[in-house]
Enzyme design. Structure first.
Site, PDB file in Angstrom:
ATOM      1  N   SER A 160       0.828  -1.200   0.000  1.00 47.99           N
ATOM      2  CA  SER A 160       0.000   0.000   0.000  1.00 47.99           C
ATOM      3  C   SER A 160       0.866   1.256   0.000  1.00 47.99           C
ATOM      4  CB  SER A 160      -0.957  -0.041   1.191  1.00 47.99           C
ATOM      5  OG  SER A 160      -1.893   1.007   1.136  1.00 47.99           O
ATOM      6  N   ASP A 190      -1.133   1.167  -4.598  1.00 50.11           N
ATOM      7  CA  ASP A 190      -1.954   0.063  -5.102  1.00 50.11           C
ATOM      8  C   ASP A 190      -3.374   0.515  -5.441  1.00 50.11           C
ATOM      9  OD1 ASP A 190      -2.644   0.340  -2.377  1.00 50.11           O
ATOM     10  OD2 ASP A 190      -3.300  -1.747  -2.256  1.00 50.11           O
ATOM     11  N   ASP A 201      -2.847   6.152  -3.810  1.00 47.50           N
ATOM     12  CA  ASP A 201      -1.660   5.493  -3.266  1.00 47.50           C
ATOM     13  C   ASP A 201      -1.166   4.413  -4.231  1.00 47.50           C
ATOM     14  OD1 ASP A 201      -3.579   3.526  -2.883  1.00 47.50           O
ATOM     15  OD2 ASP A 201      -2.995   3.059  -0.833  1.00 47.50           O
ATOM     16  N   ASP A 255      -5.976   1.851  -3.801  1.00 49.79           N
ATOM     17  CA  ASP A 255      -7.197   1.634  -3.031  1.00 49.79           C
ATOM     18  C   ASP A 255      -7.574   2.870  -2.206  1.00 49.79           C
ATOM     19  OD1 ASP A 255      -5.200   1.369  -1.108  1.00 49.79           O
ATOM     20  OD2 ASP A 255      -5.817  -0.621  -0.430  1.00 49.79           O
TER      21      ASP A 255
END
Length: 576
Positions: A150, A304, A302, A306
């Site tokens: 993340s 990734d 961010d 999400d």
């Protein structure tokens, strides 16, 4: 040789056997000889599953992300899948982000699954986490894996596990899988890939996912309104560059300015201190571009994809960053309005939030006569709500840490569809001579002005983990009786599953799963939550205050009063 604790030495010696490659063994020998502290940090414990799966520093050892720790996870998961779905043709999907070694580690994970006679759908290149959640259901897989850390620093990577419904692991599967992993020896990992079991996927799935995102995130915005909105977008060197520009294009938005210096995926995140849209510094370049092109809204995601950070123009026409609670309540209210205007609210719907997010979510639910279900931190709990209450329609929901989910077609926080939703709100607001910011203020006028702030204290390493543990022990053994001069009237302890009403000395049982969280509520309506992070070496303090707002003209002074109140709470609790 320097003294090494016998228990630690036993763990280390396991990694000096032929099960592990020569490079690994040589590296460990160097640690023993030259870096005893690093050796201890690398081996003193096993990496654990937290709120967002398993996350840690990459390197050699049981407390590091590497081919052996991830291989062991995958072997244990493979064994569990065979036990759980006997005589079925097992299928898994695997995605990965822009981090160093993510692509290599994703192939290691694919190899182990394939070696265990499990069909693998492996993305050919980096993709957003929400696309993995979508793909799992789209391809009828039994589980899915995302290699990501993340928004953690560059030295981190991670391993998120998703189940059949597209949501992350929750009880009882999580404990059962962890037990299966713990029962394994490293020598039992089967790394011998069966390439015929691995199928690469990419554009074919992208198209279906992007079209679904457009369908779920679009709300009858006129083309004129779309053409009149000026947008700045940054992927912060992450995965969203593969989907968000195309999603906005297919949704009809043409004025999208991308921060070119941050377009290229890069695990070093060279233009930011931290690739976390919660941090104002991360959106600095996007805000500078917004001033150049006179943008109405800035979106940053961010690595990734999400989480999303949003900046919009305030009452003085200056770009201002919103926090996760602010964007969550406005997006939730917008969705509730759509459902209400379409006569779709019939006591069969719910919205979702978390125990450390703004209490305003529950206030919104009451206003629309829609239940607001509140769960533990982490979107896996909102996904579990959808799974547990399949007879109810999930409208949307979020958490304070900049995550939001629109409907249930994806079962994790989804910056792709949420970015489109935020842009739709901004476009429609501008078309009626309002703005994203003014619409938020209208909510405060109607429902009360809620203001939140997060304080994070970083405590790294073994010593830091012990400090965080002790801080929670102290908070339980010596609970606060007042905060900033306001009496504490109730305390919720999610580890003990107890809610104590201090005004009448009654105790109720908390019916959601246990978690190391403590929440204080005060007489003046303040809420303070304490929680160790499940994915970072941090202890977090979530502060929420509120008051009434009678006129737009009072907004600035009222906001200043609420900010001053939060400052006073921070001083009183010595969190400076």
């Amino acid at each position: 040789m320097r003294y090494i604790d016998p228990e630690l030495l036993e763990r280390v010696n396991t990694w000096l056997t032929p099960t592990f490659d020569k490079k690994t063994q040589d590296y460990i020998k160097d640690l023993i000889a030259l870096k005893p502290e690093e050796l201890k940090e690398s081996f003193y414990k096993d990496l654990e599953f937290g709120t967002g799966g398993m996350r840690g520093v990459m390197g050699i050892g049981t407390n590091r992300i590497n081919k052996y720790t991830l291989g062991k996870n995958t072997q244990g998961l493979s064994n569990y899948l065979h036990k759980s779905f006997p005589n079925q043709d097992l299928k898994v999907a695997i995605a990965f982000d822009c981090r160093h070694n993510s692509k290599t580690l994703a192939k290691v994970v694919a190899d182990v699954f394939s070696a265990n006679n499990i069909k693998v759908f492996l993305f050919e290149d980096l993709r957003p986490t929400p696309e993995l959640s979508f793909t799992l259901k789209h391809l009828n897989c039994h589980c899915g894996i995302v290699l990501t850390a993340s928004h953690n620093p560059p030295e981190y990577n991670g391993y998120k596990v998703y189940w059949q419904d597209g949501g992350q692991l929750v009880p009882p599967q999580d404990a059962e899988i962890i037990q299966e992993i713990n029962n394994l020896e490293y020598s039992e990992i089967n790394f011998e890939a069966k390439e015929e079991n691995i199928q690469y996927i990419g554009q074919d799935v992208d198209d279906v996912f992007i079209n679904a995102s457009v369908k779920n995130g679009s709300f009858n915005t006129s083309q004129d309104a779309k053409d009149n909105l000026n947008i700045v977008f940054t992927s912060l060197h992450g995965t969203s560059i593969t989907t968000i520009p195309e999603t906005l294009k297919r949704a009809g938005y043409k004025n999208v300015h991308i921060v070119e210096e941050q377009r290229e995926p890069n695990g070093d995140f060279p233009t930011v201190v931290s690739p976390n849209p919660e941090e104002p510094e991360a959106l600095k370049m996007a805000l500078e571009l917004a001033e150049k092109v006179d943008a109405d809204i800035v979106i940053g995601t961010d690595p990734d994809s999400d989480r999303l950070g949003i900046a919009v123009r305030n009452l003085d026409n200056k770009m201002t960053l919103l926090n996760g609670n602010q964007t969550m309540v406005l997006m939730t209210d917008f969705l509730l309005k759509q459902w209400k205007n379409n006569n779709k609210i019939n006591n069969n719907q719910f919205i979702g939030s978390t125990i450390v997010s703004t209490p305003m979510m529950s206030v919104l639910g009451q206003a629309y006569n829609v239940e607001c279900k509140v769960g533990l931190t982490g979107f896996k709990w909102i996904a579990k709500m959808i799974k547990d209450f399949q007879d109810l329609d999930f409208i949307g929901g979020g958490e304070e840490s900049f995550g939001f989910m629109v409907g249930d077609f994806v079962r994790d926080k989804d910056a792709v569809t949420s970015s489109l939703l935020a842009i739709e709100i901004a476009a429609q607001a501008k078309a009626k001579n309002s703005s994203f910011y003014k619409e938020l203020i209208n909510l405060y006028l109607e429902h009360g002005f809620y203001k939140e702030r997060l304080i994070s204290m970083t405590k790294k390493g073994i010593e830091g983990a012990q400090q965080i543990k002790q801080m929670m022990i102290d908070a339980r053994e010596n609970p606060l009786t007042e905060v900033n001069g306001s009496k504490v009237i109730s305390i919720e302890d999610y580890q003990l599953s107890e809610a104590k009403n201090l005004t009448n000395n009654s105790t109720e049982t908390i019916e959601i799963p246990k978690s190391n969280v403590l929440i204080y509520y005060t007489e003046d309506g303040s809420k303070i939550a304490l929680r160790p992070s499940g994915t970072e070496p941090k202890i977090k303090f979530y502060i929420s205050v509120n008051t009434t707002l009678d006129n737009v003209s009072d907004f600035t002074t009222t906001e200043q009063k609420l900010e001053a109140k939060i400052d006073a709470i921070i001083n009183d609790m010595q969190l400076n």
